[in-house]
Design a protein around this motif. Structure first.
Motif, PDB file in Angstrom:
ATOM      1  N   HIS A 195      -8.360   7.279  10.473  1.00 42.11           N
ATOM      2  CA  HIS A 195      -7.726   6.205   9.704  1.00 42.11           C
ATOM      3  C   HIS A 195      -7.444   4.967  10.552  1.00 42.11           C
ATOM      4  O   HIS A 195      -7.026   3.940  10.000  1.00 42.11           O
ATOM      5  CB  HIS A 195      -6.418   6.698   9.077  1.00 42.11           C
ATOM      6  CG  HIS A 195      -6.617   7.683   7.968  1.00 42.11           C
ATOM      7  ND1 HIS A 195      -7.437   7.430   6.892  1.00 42.11           N
ATOM      8  CD2 HIS A 195      -6.109   8.927   7.765  1.00 42.11           C
ATOM      9  CE1 HIS A 195      -7.422   8.473   6.076  1.00 42.11           C
ATOM     10  NE2 HIS A 195      -6.628   9.397   6.582  1.00 42.11           N
ATOM     11  N   ASN A 227      -1.065  16.346   0.408  1.00 45.29           N
ATOM     12  CA  ASN A 227      -2.453  15.931   0.585  1.00 45.29           C
ATOM     13  C   ASN A 227      -2.928  16.357   1.967  1.00 45.29           C
ATOM     14  O   ASN A 227      -2.813  15.616   2.941  1.00 45.29           O
ATOM     15  CB  ASN A 227      -2.570  14.402   0.430  1.00 45.29           C
ATOM     16  CG  ASN A 227      -2.026  13.921  -0.903  1.00 45.29           C
ATOM     17  OD1 ASN A 227      -2.661  14.033  -1.929  1.00 45.29           O
ATOM     18  ND2 ASN A 227      -0.798  13.404  -0.888  1.00 45.29           N
ATOM     19  N   HIS A 238       0.803  -1.224   0.000  1.00 45.59           N
ATOM     20  CA  HIS A 238       0.000   0.000   0.000  1.00 45.59           C
ATOM     21  C   HIS A 238       0.838   1.278   0.000  1.00 45.59           C
ATOM     22  O   HIS A 238       0.277   2.371   0.008  1.00 45.59           O
ATOM     23  CB  HIS A 238      -0.933   0.000   1.216  1.00 45.59           C
ATOM     24  CG  HIS A 238      -1.890  -1.147   1.230  1.00 45.59           C
ATOM     25  ND1 HIS A 238      -3.073  -1.139   0.516  1.00 45.59           N
ATOM     26  CD2 HIS A 238      -1.823  -2.361   1.835  1.00 45.59           C
ATOM     27  CE1 HIS A 238      -3.702  -2.278   0.709  1.00 45.59           C
ATOM     28  NE2 HIS A 238      -2.977  -3.041   1.501  1.00 45.59           N
ATOM     29  N   GLU A 239       2.170   1.171   0.001  1.00 43.00           N
ATOM     30  CA  GLU A 239       3.007   2.358   0.030  1.00 43.00           C
ATOM     31  C   GLU A 239       3.410   2.787  -1.384  1.00 43.00           C
ATOM     32  O   GLU A 239       3.402   1.997  -2.324  1.00 43.00           O
ATOM     33  CB  GLU A 239       4.268   2.112   0.867  1.00 43.00           C
ATOM     34  CG  GLU A 239       3.969   1.924   2.346  1.00 43.00           C
ATOM     35  CD  GLU A 239       5.202   2.063   3.217  1.00 43.00           C
ATOM     36  OE1 GLU A 239       6.197   2.668   2.769  1.00 43.00           O
ATOM     37  OE2 GLU A 239       5.161   1.570   4.361  1.00 43.00           O
ATOM     38  N   LYS A 240       3.774   4.055  -1.500  1.00 46.41           N
ATOM     39  CA  LYS A 240       4.219   4.584  -2.777  1.00 46.41           C
ATOM     40  C   LYS A 240       5.582   4.021  -3.160  1.00 46.41           C
ATOM     41  O   LYS A 240       6.425   3.779  -2.297  1.00 46.41           O
ATOM     42  CB  LYS A 240       4.324   6.110  -2.712  1.00 46.41           C
ATOM     43  CG  LYS A 240       2.996   6.837  -2.742  1.00 46.41           C
ATOM     44  CD  LYS A 240       3.213   8.342  -2.829  1.00 46.41           C
ATOM     45  CE  LYS A 240       1.895   9.076  -3.005  1.00 46.41           C
ATOM     46  NZ  LYS A 240       2.089  10.536  -3.152  1.00 46.41           N
ATOM     47  N   ASP A 250       1.491  10.005   1.740  1.00 48.08           N
ATOM     48  CA  ASP A 250       1.100   8.727   1.127  1.00 48.08           C
ATOM     49  C   ASP A 250      -0.331   8.376   1.543  1.00 48.08           C
ATOM     50  O   ASP A 250      -0.558   7.507   2.390  1.00 48.08           O
ATOM     51  CB  ASP A 250       2.074   7.628   1.580  1.00 48.08           C
ATOM     52  CG  ASP A 250       2.027   6.398   0.693  1.00 48.08           C
ATOM     53  OD1 ASP A 250       1.013   6.207  -0.010  1.00 48.08           O
ATOM     54  OD2 ASP A 250       3.000   5.625   0.688  1.00 48.08           O
ATOM     55  N   GLU A 271       6.708   7.071  -7.659  1.00 52.01           N
ATOM     56  CA  GLU A 271       5.565   7.882  -7.209  1.00 52.01           C
ATOM     57  C   GLU A 271       6.021   8.991  -6.259  1.00 52.01           C
ATOM     58  O   GLU A 271       5.500  10.115  -6.299  1.00 52.01           O
ATOM     59  CB  GLU A 271       4.535   6.994  -6.531  1.00 52.01           C
ATOM     60  CG  GLU A 271       3.842   6.022  -7.485  1.00 52.01           C
ATOM     61  CD  GLU A 271       2.993   4.995  -6.777  1.00 52.01           C
ATOM     62  OE1 GLU A 271       1.849   4.779  -7.201  1.00 52.01           O
ATOM     63  OE2 GLU A 271       3.477   4.399  -5.775  1.00 52.01           O
ATOM     64  N   LYS A 320      -2.623   6.756   0.140  1.00 50.70           N
ATOM     65  CA  LYS A 320      -3.021   5.372  -0.141  1.00 50.70           C
ATOM     66  C   LYS A 320      -2.723   4.475   1.052  1.00 50.70           C
ATOM     67  O   LYS A 320      -3.512   3.587   1.404  1.00 50.70           O
ATOM     68  CB  LYS A 320      -2.283   4.871  -1.386  1.00 50.70           C
ATOM     69  CG  LYS A 320      -2.637   3.454  -1.804  1.00 50.70           C
ATOM     70  CD  LYS A 320      -1.942   3.082  -3.117  1.00 50.70           C
ATOM     71  CE  LYS A 320      -0.434   2.973  -2.967  1.00 50.70           C
ATOM     72  NZ  LYS A 320       0.229   2.406  -4.169  1.00 50.70           N
ATOM     73  N   GLU A 342      -5.254   5.236   3.885  1.00 52.42           N
ATOM     74  CA  GLU A 342      -6.584   4.712   3.557  1.00 52.42           C
ATOM     75  C   GLU A 342      -6.673   3.233   3.906  1.00 52.42           C
ATOM     76  O   GLU A 342      -7.751   2.728   4.230  1.00 52.42           O
ATOM     77  CB  GLU A 342      -6.870   4.924   2.074  1.00 52.42           C
ATOM     78  CG  GLU A 342      -7.158   6.377   1.709  1.00 52.42           C
ATOM     79  CD  GLU A 342      -7.115   6.625   0.206  1.00 52.42           C
ATOM     80  OE1 GLU A 342      -6.973   5.630  -0.553  1.00 52.42           O
ATOM     81  OE2 GLU A 342      -7.203   7.790  -0.208  1.00 52.42           O
ATOM     82  N   ALA A 343      -5.527   2.549   3.855  1.00 53.96           N
ATOM     83  CA  ALA A 343      -5.496   1.114   4.167  1.00 53.96           C
ATOM     84  C   ALA A 343      -5.061   0.841   5.605  1.00 53.96           C
ATOM     85  O   ALA A 343      -5.053  -0.324   6.040  1.00 53.96           O
ATOM     86  CB  ALA A 343      -4.534   0.401   3.207  1.00 53.96           C
TER      87      ALA A 343
END
Length: 654
Positions: free
Chosen positions: A243, A233, A218-220, A268, A224, A270, A273-274
């Motif tokens: 989260h 963000n 799930h990491e960049k 990050d 990226e 993403k 979010e996870a």
């Protein structure tokens, strides 16, 4: 957002293998450096030699000699900051004391983690752990706000992974199993010395590695992370807190920042979010094991000599380095890493000086003027965009040699001697807490654009910081082959001139072009200009993407910003060099190739191809030269020669 994602440095990139010699017309890099590459030997305690690495080694020898006299009492440190560095260096060099203490200094930190029984316990320790370097499940730091650089914000990143990049976790990656085996072998030895049983070691490592693998999904990736604007963000702190259902993320930030912020910048999203599916009520033991690995790995290098050597095994496997540095080098490098700005200030003031600083500053301003002229005569920018670009150059702050002042946090690094109950470990732990707290306290302080935050004067490198619109040229890079009074003007422009213009070009690479004259991120381009610029940068991506190197392929997107800066830097330096009546294209391009001369282990080359935003040195030398018409004139390169690139394929941006 981490430091490495936030600045544009000059050096990095995979290096050239031993490929023999060639004619300059067929291979500029090998034509200039081939004879040296055939015989050069990489030192056993390093992954590279030549070029930048040789300059670093020479500076290290010089400083170790100087500081050796201070350790022996032959010379007195000339200021209190340097005196504290020498006291710390003395403790790092006292392996008898370090071996006598063994692993005992580490055990209280390990016990802090072992005593955790729930996420409620962990919540109480999150801030303690990040401040003392015991690991950060939710890494936070304070930096200038990318959209309001007069003020600072809290940046939140994803936790660091064991392997260098998310691409290593992909199925079929050949390096990953060997590297993970090296990591587990290293950690097994360190855990054993800390007092863990064999069963405890296996369980701890299995759980930590399992969690690390989940994080990696799930990491960049490094590619990226190389896109700066996408690291910005913003989230309200209350929103960020949602989260996790097992940890109170808002309370964590509130505690660390003393309730001084109401939002964070998530690098990050993403990952967060996870987060609630990665850190759950059912996997507390995995999280605990992850922290145990972090604290032992992070602090083992401050313990015994054996621990120091063992703690470097994984990095040596990663880079292909054969041996650990000897005791004295190990001690020096550890002390230098803690007092880097203090050491750099000493080096620059003794070996560079104010007169040289002024001379080089004049050269920087000359390169800025060349860039202004090129922008003023640019044939594809509209007047509105061109005027704003020139305004950005007018407000660019150059820093040369050494800063006028260094971060006041170094004045807080006061070494407790053995007589006062201090040790290498206890002082380093105290300094970690001081540095973390100082960073958090920066939230209320104005941003100082003249402060050097990312490199010290003894570092052989240079950088551009888009959020401060500053360029920095440390004293260490201002020597041959980059710059010397013994070199011709053409050679100097092919070296330091190209470096200077490279850093200036970062203000207008694919990342820097999105920041204004104050370092604030916003679009100051017309729509048509931006579209044309993006087409040019895509051409640069295409030019490098898929090129063969070290048994792998270059990722054009990963290295595009540095390649844009190389293209702009070399072409601007060439224009400046041609103003001199004694200009020699051969000398200019020969020295350009010479500064990139370096030899490295294949492991190191392949690692950098995966994670570094710089192209391989050989390709930086060759491809950028191929893009300039003057190269073909200088060496009479014709169609059919190896260095020939058809005119319509040559990439020109700045």
């Amino acid at each position: 957002m981490t430091v490495n994602n936030h600045i544009a440095a000059l050096v990095g990139g995979a290096t050239s293998s031993d490929e023999g010699t060639a004619d300059v017309k067929d291979d500029l890099y090998l034509g200039v450096n081939g004879d040296w590459l055939k015989t050069a030997k990489i030192p056993a305690d390093k992954p590279t030699t030549g070029g930048f690495a040789d300059l670093v080694e020479n500076i290290e020898k010089t400083l170790m000699n100087d500081f050796g006299d201070m350790l022996d009492g032959k010379v007195e440190p000339n200021n209190v900051l340097l005196a504290n560095f020498i006291a710390f260096y003395h403790q790092a060099s006292d392996y008898a004391a370090r071996d006598k203490d063994g692993f005992e200094p580490l055990k209280p930190l390990v016990k802090q983690v072992q005593d955790l029984t729930s996420f409620e316990d962990l919540q109480k320790q999150l801030v303690t752990f990040i401040k003392q370097g015991s690991g950060a499940l939710i890494p936070i730091d304070v930096e200038p706000d990318m959209k309001d650089t007069k003020h600072r914000v809290v940046n939140v990143d994803a936790p660091s992974l064991i392997l260098p990049d998310t691409t290593y976790y992909a199925e079929g990656n050949e390096a990953a199993p060997k590297l993970m085996a090296a990591f587990r072998g290293m950690m097994t030895k360190l855990f054993k010395a800390t007092g863990f049983s064999d069963d405890e070691i296996k369980t701890t490592l299995d759980q930590a590695v399992a969690l690390d693998a989940k994080f990696a999904q799930h990491e960049k990736s490094s590619e990226e992370k190389a896109d700066y604007p996408k690291l910005y963000n913003p989230q309200d702190l209350s929103e960020f807190g949602k989260h996790s259902s097992v940890l109170d993320l808002k309370a964590y930030v509130d505690e660390a920042l003393d309730n001084r912020v109401n939002r964070v910048i998530v690098a990050d999203p993403k990952f967060y979010e996870a987060f609630d599916s990665l850190v759950t009520a059912d996997n507390f033991d995995e999280v605990k094991s992850w922290y145990l690995v972090k604290v032992v790995r992070n602090w083992a290098g401050y313990l015994t000599n054996d621990a120091r050597v063992i703690a470097g095994e994984y990095n040596r496997a990663l880079t292909g380095t054969k041996e650990a540095p000897d005791k004295q080098k190990g001690a020096y490098r550890l002390a230098y890493s803690q007092f880097n700005m203090v050491v750099g200030d000493y080096y620059a003031r003794k070996y560079f000086g104010t007169k040289a600083k002024n001379d080089v500053m004049d050269m920087v301003h000359r390169m800025i003027d060349v860039y202004k002229n090129r922008l003023a005569n640019n044939d594809w920018l509209s007047k509105d965009t061109r005027d704003k670009a020139i305004l950005k150059l007018n407000t660019l702050i150059p820093n040369v040699g050494f800063p006028d002042k260094i971060d006041p946090v170094f004045a807080q690094f006061v070494v407790k001697t053995e007589a006062d109950g201090g040790s290498l470990f206890s002082n380093a732990l105290n300094f970690a807490k001081i540095a973390a707290q100082a960073n958090f306290d920066d939230i209320d302080k104005p941003v100082d654009r003249t402060m050097w935050n990312y490199m010290d004067p003894a570092m052989v490198n240079a950088y551009y910081d888009p959020s401060n619109n500053i360029i920095v040229f440390p004293a260490a890079i201002l020597q041959a082959p980059f710059y010397s009074l013994k070199q011709t003007s053409s050679e100097n422009f092919g070296g330091i001139g190209a470096v200077m213009a490279h850093e200036i070009s970062h203000a207008f690479d694919n990342n820097g072009a999105q920041f204004d004259e104050y370092g604030n991120m916003h679009n100051w381009w017309t729509e048509a200009d931006l579209k044309h610029f993006q087409g040019l940068t895509q051409a640069m991506i295409d030019e490098f993407n898929g090129l063969d190197f070290a048994g792998q392929k270059v990722n054009g997107k990963l290295v595009v910003s540095e390649n844009v800066a190389d293209q702009g830097g070399l072409s601007c330096a060439l224009e400046a060099a041609k103003e001199d009546d004694s200009f020699s294209g051969k000398e200019f391009f020969t020295n350009w190739a010479k500064v990139w001369c370096m030899k490295a282990s294949q492991e190191y080359e392949q690692m950098l191809l995966s994670i570094d935003v710089h192209a391989p040195h050989k390709l930086r030398a060759n491809v950028q030269a191929q893009n300039l018409d003057d190269f073909y004139t200088a060496f009479d390169v014709k169609e059919g020669d190896g260095m020939w690139l058809a005119p319509d394929k040559r990439v020109h941006i700045w």
